[in-house]
Design a protein around this motif. Structure first.
Motif, PDB file in Angstrom:
ATOM      1  N   ASP A 133     -21.745 -55.485   2.573  1.00  0.00           N
ATOM      2  CA  ASP A 133     -22.193 -56.408   3.676  1.00  0.00           C
ATOM      3  C   ASP A 133     -23.222 -55.527   4.445  1.00  0.00           C
ATOM      4  N   LEU A 134     -22.611 -54.235   4.863  1.00  0.00           N
ATOM      5  CA  LEU A 134     -23.311 -53.330   5.661  1.00  0.00           C
ATOM      6  C   LEU A 134     -24.696 -52.969   5.012  1.00  0.00           C
ATOM      7  N   HIS A 135     -24.766 -52.890   3.637  1.00  0.00           N
ATOM      8  CA  HIS A 135     -25.845 -52.324   2.815  1.00  0.00           C
ATOM      9  C   HIS A 135     -26.700 -53.372   2.899  1.00  0.00           C
ATOM     10  N   ALA A 136     -26.143 -54.999   2.842  1.00  0.00           N
ATOM     11  CA  ALA A 136     -27.117 -55.907   2.494  1.00  0.00           C
ATOM     12  C   ALA A 136     -27.589 -56.393   3.936  1.00  0.00           C
ATOM     13  N   HIS A 137     -27.228 -56.165   5.141  1.00  0.00           N
ATOM     14  CA  HIS A 137     -27.727 -56.265   6.382  1.00  0.00           C
ATOM     15  C   HIS A 137     -28.923 -55.142   6.672  1.00  0.00           C
ATOM     16  N   ALA A 138     -28.546 -53.904   6.036  1.00  0.00           N
ATOM     17  CA  ALA A 138     -29.458 -52.850   6.471  1.00  0.00           C
ATOM     18  C   ALA A 138     -30.679 -53.096   5.603  1.00  0.00           C
ATOM     19  N   LEU A 139     -30.509 -53.486   4.275  1.00  0.00           N
ATOM     20  CA  LEU A 139     -31.635 -54.021   3.325  1.00  0.00           C
ATOM     21  C   LEU A 139     -32.471 -55.066   3.974  1.00  0.00           C
ATOM     22  N   PHE A 140     -31.975 -56.183   4.559  1.00  0.00           N
ATOM     23  CA  PHE A 140     -32.840 -57.187   4.842  1.00  0.00           C
ATOM     24  C   PHE A 140     -33.292 -56.894   6.265  1.00  0.00           C
ATOM     25  N   SER A 141     -32.427 -56.440   7.065  1.00  0.00           N
ATOM     26  CA  SER A 141     -33.008 -56.007   8.431  1.00  0.00           C
ATOM     27  C   SER A 141     -34.246 -55.054   8.298  1.00  0.00           C
ATOM     28  N   SER A 142     -34.322 -54.128   7.479  1.00  0.00           N
ATOM     29  CA  SER A 142     -35.478 -53.232   7.450  1.00  0.00           C
ATOM     30  C   SER A 142     -36.683 -54.096   6.667  1.00  0.00           C
ATOM     31  N   LEU A 143     -36.285 -54.661   6.022  1.00  0.00           N
ATOM     32  CA  LEU A 143     -37.458 -55.536   5.462  1.00  0.00           C
ATOM     33  C   LEU A 143     -38.010 -56.689   6.703  1.00  0.00           C
ATOM     34  N   GLY A 144     -37.070 -57.117   7.546  1.00  0.00           N
ATOM     35  CA  GLY A 144     -37.467 -57.786   8.688  1.00  0.00           C
ATOM     36  C   GLY A 144     -38.454 -57.025   9.585  1.00  0.00           C
ATOM     37  N   ARG A 145     -38.423 -55.630   9.945  1.00  0.00           N
ATOM     38  CA  ARG A 145     -39.084 -54.617  10.636  1.00  0.00           C
ATOM     39  C   ARG A 145     -40.180 -54.682  10.026  1.00  0.00           C
ATOM     40  N   LEU A 146     -40.486 -54.605   8.816  1.00  0.00           N
ATOM     41  CA  LEU A 146     -41.830 -54.167   8.249  1.00  0.00           C
ATOM     42  C   LEU A 146     -42.340 -55.639   8.330  1.00  0.00           C
ATOM     43  N   VAL A 147     -41.959 -56.757   8.071  1.00  0.00           N
ATOM     44  CA  VAL A 147     -42.473 -58.160   8.713  1.00  0.00           C
ATOM     45  C   VAL A 147     -43.158 -58.232   9.891  1.00  0.00           C
ATOM     46  N   ASP A 148     -42.222 -57.610  10.995  1.00  0.00           N
ATOM     47  CA  ASP A 148     -42.557 -57.831  12.196  1.00  0.00           C
ATOM     48  C   ASP A 148     -43.727 -56.948  12.709  1.00  0.00           C
ATOM     49  N   SER A 149     -44.097 -55.943  11.769  1.00  0.00           N
ATOM     50  CA  SER A 149     -45.330 -54.993  12.099  1.00  0.00           C
ATOM     51  C   SER A 149     -46.346 -55.236  11.013  1.00  0.00           C
ATOM     52  N   PRO A 150     -46.848 -56.168  10.419  1.00  0.00           N
ATOM     53  CA  PRO A 150     -47.710 -56.305   9.366  1.00  0.00           C
ATOM     54  C   PRO A 150     -48.915 -55.448   9.267  1.00  0.00           C
ATOM     55  N   TYR A 151     -49.344 -55.287  10.440  1.00  0.00           N
ATOM     56  CA  TYR A 151     -50.809 -54.276  10.133  1.00  0.00           C
ATOM     57  C   TYR A 151     -50.520 -52.984   9.716  1.00  0.00           C
ATOM     58  N   THR A 152     -49.214 -52.289  10.346  1.00  0.00           N
ATOM     59  CA  THR A 152     -49.008 -51.000  10.197  1.00  0.00           C
ATOM     60  C   THR A 152     -48.338 -51.004   8.637  1.00  0.00           C
ATOM     61  N   SER A 153     -47.782 -51.965   8.192  1.00  0.00           N
ATOM     62  CA  SER A 153     -47.149 -51.864   6.930  1.00  0.00           C
ATOM     63  C   SER A 153     -47.835 -52.088   5.945  1.00  0.00           C
ATOM     64  N   ILE A 154     -49.097 -52.899   6.259  1.00  0.00           N
ATOM     65  CA  ILE A 154     -50.396 -53.159   4.885  1.00  0.00           C
ATOM     66  C   ILE A 154     -50.718 -51.766   4.865  1.00  0.00           C
ATOM     67  N   MET A 155     -51.077 -51.242   5.942  1.00  0.00           N
ATOM     68  CA  MET A 155     -52.035 -49.882   5.999  1.00  0.00           C
ATOM     69  C   MET A 155     -51.061 -48.713   5.248  1.00  0.00           C
ATOM     70  N   THR A 156     -49.925 -48.566   5.773  1.00  0.00           N
ATOM     71  CA  THR A 156     -48.921 -47.616   4.787  1.00  0.00           C
ATOM     72  C   THR A 156     -48.862 -48.035   3.378  1.00  0.00           C
TER      73      THR A 156
END
Length: 353
Positions: free
Chosen positions: A55-78
């Motif tokens: 559960d801890l790993h699943a939470h970290a996995l999807f929360s990190s994905l959510g952070r990438l989605v929250d900053s789309p410009y920076t994520s797309i450039m990288t």
């Protein structure tokens, strides 16, 4: 004292005694439920701990994905920068694979031609060809008799009438030998050629060793160049992914400091950042696959048309299913390794005040 005692006795006389309530014995109600399975280790058994860990790993996995989605410009450039580097490495790999395929088609031009003596009959030539075919390093053996050689000469030379005027067939029996892996082991090819020269039936053995050596040198140069460039681009991916995670760690510095103050370990703090590196590498690998696919589609038709003009059957190779999985795995691994390298150093330097 006597006054207080008399007042207390009077109070006891005014307050009637509470009747004793009788509860009938209810066997069903009084039965207690059996206790659950007790474990020797506090905090649950192995299954519970495994569920909590997942559960801890699943939470970290999807929360990190959510952070990438929250900053789309920076994520797309990288992701775009990483995808370009990975696609270039993939293009070098595909280029070398297609050159190897092309060299495999050119292998037929590097065959050994054995010209037998004039006194060798067709039956003896067939036995000699069969003995050559038993050699494990030989891929193909073709026997051309004197009559077959004469017919080919009459057909392709343009001197059919002159050949007809000859009283005797001057052409020898020829055995064409195609060794295995001639472009990978030139020494074995030269050793095989010397063996054929020493055979009693052979009058003359011929192969263009200079052409073979040149082609082998070119293929080795292409392999090493592709390997070096792929390593350099892989290092670039590591640095880009690591720098991205370093910036994210800097932006979340206060959160990390608070986590350290309450006793969080470095592995616990690293977990969401490592998953961020995984997502960056994975999406970069997927994007790189599409970039390479578009490049292959652009150049595929002209290359195959050029091959057809030279009466060839060359088809441009692309990444197979296993190679695609390897591409995604390597790109994700590079993102994780780059993140881990930066986090290991940064978290040691980060000390909450």
């Amino acid at each position: 004292m006597t006054i207080f005692r008399s007042l207390y006795d009077a109070r006891e006389e005014k307050i009637p005694a509470r009747p004793h309530r009788y509860h009938p014995t209810n066997k069903t109600a009084t039965q207690t439920r059996p206790d659950g399975p007790k474990t020797r280790v506090s905090g649950g058994d192995f299954r519970d701990k495994m569920h909590a860990y997942l559960d801890l790993h699943a939470h970290a996995l999807f929360s990190s994905l959510g952070r990438l989605v929250d900053s789309p410009y920076t994520s797309i450039m990288t992701i775009t920068v990483l995808a370009i580097a990975i696609s270039l490495a993939s293009v070098f790999y595909i280029t070398v694979a297609n050159l190897q395929q092309l060299s495999g088609n050119l292998e037929a031009s590097n065959q050994i031609s054995l010209f037998l003596r004039d006194d060798i009959s067709d039956a003896s030539a067939k036995k000699f060809a069969e003995s050559i075919r038993q050699n494990p390093v030989i891929q193909e053996v073709k026997l051309i008799t004197k009559n077959q050689a004469l017919e080919e000469f009459r057909t392709y030379s343009g001197f059919g009438e002159a050949v007809t005027a000859l009283e005797k067939n001057p052409l020898p029996i020829v055995i064409q030998v195609l060794p295995k892996n001639t472009l990978e082991n030139g020494r074995e090819l030269e050793k095989l050629l010397n063996t054929f020269k020493q055979a009693v039936e052979v009058d003359f053995a011929q192969v263009d060793m200079q052409w073979v050596k040149r082609l082998q040198s070119f293929m080795e140069l292409a392999r090493r160049t592709g390997t070096v460039l792929s390593l350099l681009l892989g290092i670039a991916v590591l640095f880009v992914a690591g720098n991205t995670i370093r910036l994210e760690l800097h932006n979340r510095r206060e959160e990390v400091e608070i986590a350290k103050l309450v006793g969080a370990t470095n592995s616990f703090i690293q977990r969401p950042f490592l998953y961020s590196g995984f997502w960056l590498g994975f999406f970069a690998g997927v994007t790189a696959w599409f970039i390479v696919a578009v490049m292959i589609l652009i150049v595929k038709h002209p290359i195959e048309e050029l091959s057809g003009l030279y009466e060839g059957d060359f088809h441009l190779l692309f990444l197979s299913y296993s190679e695609t999985l390897a591409l995604l795995f390597i790109s994700s691994l590079l993102g994780i390794v780059g993140s881990w390298a930066v986090l290991s150093y940064q978290l040691q330097q980060l000390k909450p005040e």
